[in-house]
Design a protein around this motif. Structure first.
Motif, PDB file in Angstrom:
ATOM      1  N   SER A 284       4.998  14.629   5.064  1.00  0.00           N
ATOM      2  CA  SER A 284       5.214  15.257   6.357  1.00  0.00           C
ATOM      3  C   SER A 284       5.670  16.682   6.121  1.00  0.00           C
ATOM      4  O   SER A 284       6.366  16.971   5.151  1.00  0.00           O
ATOM      5  CB  SER A 284       6.274  14.505   7.162  1.00  0.00           C
ATOM      6  OG  SER A 284       5.802  13.239   7.553  1.00  0.00           O
ATOM      7  N   THR A 296       2.437  14.109  12.755  1.00  0.00           N
ATOM      8  CA  THR A 296       3.472  13.498  11.925  1.00  0.00           C
ATOM      9  C   THR A 296       4.803  14.070  12.334  1.00  0.00           C
ATOM     10  O   THR A 296       4.901  15.064  13.049  1.00  0.00           O
ATOM     11  CB  THR A 296       3.239  13.781  10.429  1.00  0.00           C
ATOM     12  OG1 THR A 296       3.246  15.201  10.213  1.00  0.00           O
ATOM     13  CG2 THR A 296       1.916  13.219   9.963  1.00  0.00           C
ATOM     14  N   TYR A 326       4.056   8.633  12.115  1.00  0.00           N
ATOM     15  CA  TYR A 326       2.810   9.398  12.118  1.00  0.00           C
ATOM     16  C   TYR A 326       1.821   8.670  13.016  1.00  0.00           C
ATOM     17  O   TYR A 326       1.957   7.465  13.277  1.00  0.00           O
ATOM     18  CB  TYR A 326       2.235   9.563  10.712  1.00  0.00           C
ATOM     19  CG  TYR A 326       1.771   8.278  10.061  1.00  0.00           C
ATOM     20  CD1 TYR A 326       0.428   7.919  10.063  1.00  0.00           C
ATOM     21  CD2 TYR A 326       2.672   7.419   9.447  1.00  0.00           C
ATOM     22  CE1 TYR A 326      -0.006   6.757   9.473  1.00  0.00           C
ATOM     23  CE2 TYR A 326       2.258   6.246   8.853  1.00  0.00           C
ATOM     24  CZ  TYR A 326       0.919   5.914   8.870  1.00  0.00           C
ATOM     25  OH  TYR A 326       0.491   4.744   8.284  1.00  0.00           O
TER      26      TYR A 326
END
Length: 395
Positions: A284, A296, A326
């Motif tokens: 991320s 995300t 996500y």
């Protein structure tokens, strides 16, 4: 599927190398049946993976938390998933040739174009994170070595970009010819110089403190790679050293024609593809804009602590009961694009021509060039958006 050993085994099958009249292509003259076999196999393998991820993309739409029963399918049932993938792959090899290669080629072109843009977004994010962390280290340690490191890599990337421009002019252009290649190289060089200048303007620096030449150098180098990849698909032997040479009559000798799957741009593109796919799958971003775009989000500190406590107790911890970290659906969409991109990369963006040879087309050239322009525009937008939209938070 493109390796000579696999192609030789496919060649022994009676049906894979026949045309509509059921006559073996090898008996009809100097036809490159081997490359057609590899091309067909790769298209069907990648069709299977793209269909597999597209199915899960539709299945995972609007999954908000792990309480949704579909979340268990995302995070489990691996045996059945592999069974489905194998079944789709076997079925793909029974698709009639017909118009399938031409139609699927354009699906691959569009998907690969979008994935090239995603690659550039990931490179921008990587450069921003790199620059921010090294600047923080330099301030914390009060050491000029971190600044020297940033300067070194910035200088190295620009040096490699300049070398790439020079080599492209040497090998992909000729005096009095190859005007398209000269225009593409010159335009992209000009655009890269412009975005590099804009990146260090005082107003841009005030609005984007983390912006700098490191990010611009990474984007410049990636743009030069996309330009090189585009020029390697130009269907003109004078302007493309990867194509077979012509004989004395100015025609390509089909008997000596061999499809070049693994040239240098394809190998570099495949390495970049693998790195970016890992990047999509495992990380991320530190930046809210990228997280919002890639669907995300960062894991909160409290959740990390709870997970560490659960691991120390020997228990599995579900960190998605309140909300997924996500988008499952967008993740599979990225892998659909990745499947199409690797298909085009492995086949070098070739498509079968009237002579049943795998040939390069101007379509692939223009798609890659337009992708490089769209990518530069996206990077330019990240620089000027805070100035044009002062009421929005771009921190």
């Amino acid at each position: 599927m493109l390796s000579p050993g696999v192609e030789s085994q496919l060649y022994k099958l009676p049906w894979v190398c026949e045309d509509r009249t059921q006559q073996p292509l090898v008996l009809q003259g100097p036809l490159d049946c081997g490359s057609l076999l590899g091309f067909r196999a790769v298209y069907r393998m990648c069709f299977a993976t793209a269909a597999f991820f597209f199915f899960f993309m539709l299945l995972m739409i609007c999954v908000r938390s792990s309480r949704d029963p579909r979340a268990a399918i995302q995070n489990g049932f691996w045996f059945f998933k592999f069974l489905i993938l194998v079944g789709i792959t076997v079925g793909a090899f029974y698709i009639p040739d017909g118009s399938f290669p031409k139609i699927w080629f354009y699906f691959g072109v569009v998907g690969s174009f979008l994935f090239i843009l995603i690659q550039l977004i990931l490179f921008v994010d990587f450069a921003h994170s790199w620059n921010q962390r090294w600047l923080c280290k330099a301030e914390e340690c009060d050491s000029p070595a971190w600044y020297a490191g940033l300067f070194f890599f910035t200088f190295l990337f620009y040096l490699l970009s300049i070398a790439a421009v020079a080599l492209m002019f040497v090998y992909y252009t000729e005096s009095g010819a190859c005007h398209e290649g000269k225009v593409f190289i010159s335009l992209n060089l000009t655009f890269c110089v412009c975005v590099s200048i804009i990146a260090v303007l005082p107003k841009v620096q005030d609005a984007q403190p983390n912006s700098g030449l490191l990010q611009a150098s990474v984007i410049t180098l990636y743009t030069m790679f996309v330009t090189w990849s585009a020029l390697s698909n130009v269907p003109d032997q004078k302007c493309n050293p990867h194509l077979p040479t012509k004989n004395g009559t100015g025609q390509v000798d089909l008997e000596d024609y061999s499809t070049v799957w693994w040239d240098a741009p394809s190998i570099v593109g495949l390495v970049i593809f693998i790195l970016c796919t890992f990047f999509i799958s495992l990380r991320s971003s530190d930046h809210r804009q990228v997280n919002s775009l890639m669907q995300t989000e960062e894991c909160p500190a409290e959740m990390v602590q709870q997970q560490q406590v659960a691991v120390s107790d020997g228990r599995a911890y579900d960190n998605e009961q309140d909300g997924v970290t996500y988008s499952y659906s967008f993740f599979h969409f990225c892998l659909v694009l990745a499947s199409l991109h690797v298909m085009m990369t492995l086949t070098n963006w070739y498509s079968p021509g009237e002579t049943r040879k795998m040939i390069s087309t101007w379509t692939s050239v223009w798609v890659k060039i337009c992708a490089s322009w769209a990518g530069l525009f996206l990077y330019l937008w990240t620089l000027v958006a805070p100035l044009l939209l002062p009421n929005r938070d771009f921190s």
